[in-house]
Write a protein that holds these residues in place. Sequence first.
Motif, short mmCIF file in Angstrom:
data_model
loop_
_atom_site.label_atom_id
_atom_site.label_comp_id
_atom_site.label_asym_id
_atom_site.label_seq_id
_atom_site.Cartn_x
_atom_site.Cartn_y
_atom_site.Cartn_z
N MET A 83 0.71 -1.07 -0.28
CA MET A 83 0.63 -0.08 -0.13
C MET A 83 0.97 1.18 0.06
O MET A 83 0.79 2.31 -1.21
N PRO A 84 2.08 0.75 0.54
CA PRO A 84 2.81 2.50 0.40
C PRO A 84 3.38 2.87 -0.75
O PRO A 84 2.97 3.94 -0.80
N PHE B 246 2.76 11.45 -8.77
CA PHE B 246 1.60 11.88 -9.73
C PHE B 246 1.44 13.61 -9.43
O PHE B 246 1.59 14.16 -10.52
N PHE B 247 0.47 13.62 -8.25
CA PHE B 247 -0.12 14.75 -7.70
C PHE B 247 0.96 15.69 -7.64
O PHE B 247 0.82 16.93 -8.03
N MET B 248 1.88 15.35 -7.31
CA MET B 248 3.38 16.05 -6.95
C MET B 248 3.34 16.58 -8.28
O MET B 248 3.80 18.00 -8.55
N LEU C 42 1.60 24.46 -7.71
CA LEU C 42 1.07 25.33 -6.04
C LEU C 42 1.04 26.62 -6.26
O LEU C 42 0.47 27.60 -5.28
N VAL D 283 0.67 4.54 -2.72
CA VAL D 283 0.39 5.62 -2.40
C VAL D 283 1.42 6.30 -2.86
O VAL D 283 1.35 7.98 -3.14
N PHE D 284 2.73 5.69 -2.21
CA PHE D 284 3.17 6.73 -3.25
C PHE D 284 3.52 7.30 -4.40
O PHE D 284 4.09 8.07 -4.99
N THR E 31 2.07 16.91 -11.21
CA THR E 31 1.14 17.97 -11.70
C THR E 31 0.38 19.11 -11.29
O THR E 31 -0.19 20.06 -11.65
N THR E 32 0.91 19.11 -10.04
CA THR E 32 0.32 20.08 -8.92
C THR E 32 1.58 21.97 -9.92
O THR E 32 2.36 22.10 -9.00
N LEU F 185 1.03 7.72 -6.82
CA LEU F 185 0.01 8.75 -6.74
C LEU F 185 0.65 9.88 -6.25
O LEU F 185 0.13 11.15 -6.45
N LEU F 186 1.34 9.62 -5.21
CA LEU F 186 1.67 11.29 -4.58
C LEU F 186 2.87 11.77 -5.43
O LEU F 186 2.56 12.66 -5.48
#
Lengths: 148, 180
Positions: free
Chosen positions: A20-21, A30-32, A37, A24-25, A34-35, A27-28
Amino acid sequence: MAHFKKKQAGTKQEIPTSAMPDVVFMLLFFFMVTTVLREVTLKVKLDLTKASNIEKIEEKRLVSYLYIGPERLPGNQLGEDKVQIDDAIVDDIGAIRNLMYDKLLDQPKLIVSLRVDKNSEFGLLTDVQKELQQAGTFRINYSTKRED
Amino acid sequence: MLLKKRKREGAEINGSSMADIAFLLLIFFLVTTTINVDTGIGMVLPPPLDPEQDPPPIRERNLMKILVNAQGLVLMDEQPVPVGEVKAKLIEFIDNPENSEELAVSPEAAIVSLKTQRETPYNIYIDMLDEVMGAYEDLRNSASRANYGVDYDKLKPESPQQKHIKDMYPKKISIAEPDS
């Protein structure tokens, strides 16, 4: 008395969570990536207009933004229409020429995205466009929202 | 006699809370992310005019002059036109299916000139530009469907097919300077 033994599979009925980590990482990350800030702090009020025949800008790195709208004054008041490039309001329209020319040297395929408040007058925009012509940044994009 | 070394405990970091930390970060980035695609009407400005050079001659019938005033009223070639009919009129002008003497010689030659006043609000200007873009979009789509059976935007970018349609209906839009 007959004793019925409960049938049960020999394996454990648990979902392995050790991965799971990792999920989650992933996904993390990916969003980092594409963000975005922080965009620029807008010093002008911006309410984009809508249009239906629009195109997407695919290459975001080519885009440089130029904002036109009524200036935000302290105390929730709105001033006259002003031009903002990056983080600063440009009072002298003639300075746009040099600013955009410098940007063009950095990025020869520059697209200038004009984000204009829908109630601002066309006159200021045409002055800005004249400056853009002088700077040589011919590719522009009138930023609009999609009409539903 | 040497003292026997004490057996060390395995130095391990407790990793069970790693998932929680990762989730927390994940939620933060989920909330702050805006996957916004920038949309808008693309245009290419003409190079600045040389004051000594006269503009090239344009035949009157190839030029569609659209005037929009600050109230959003439209004149097309000196005729008042309701906003809803602008697109249909433009398509008729560009395509000229009946080879009328008044309308454009060919779609390649047609030029749409858009002129507004300085006081015109931006959204009225964009609405007009949107109509012009819509007219070209319709024409390109129908030409593309007739030739290749798909809409114009389904054609591959930079392909010869797309270029063909683009050459059939080049967008020639002139944004005139407002009279002050």
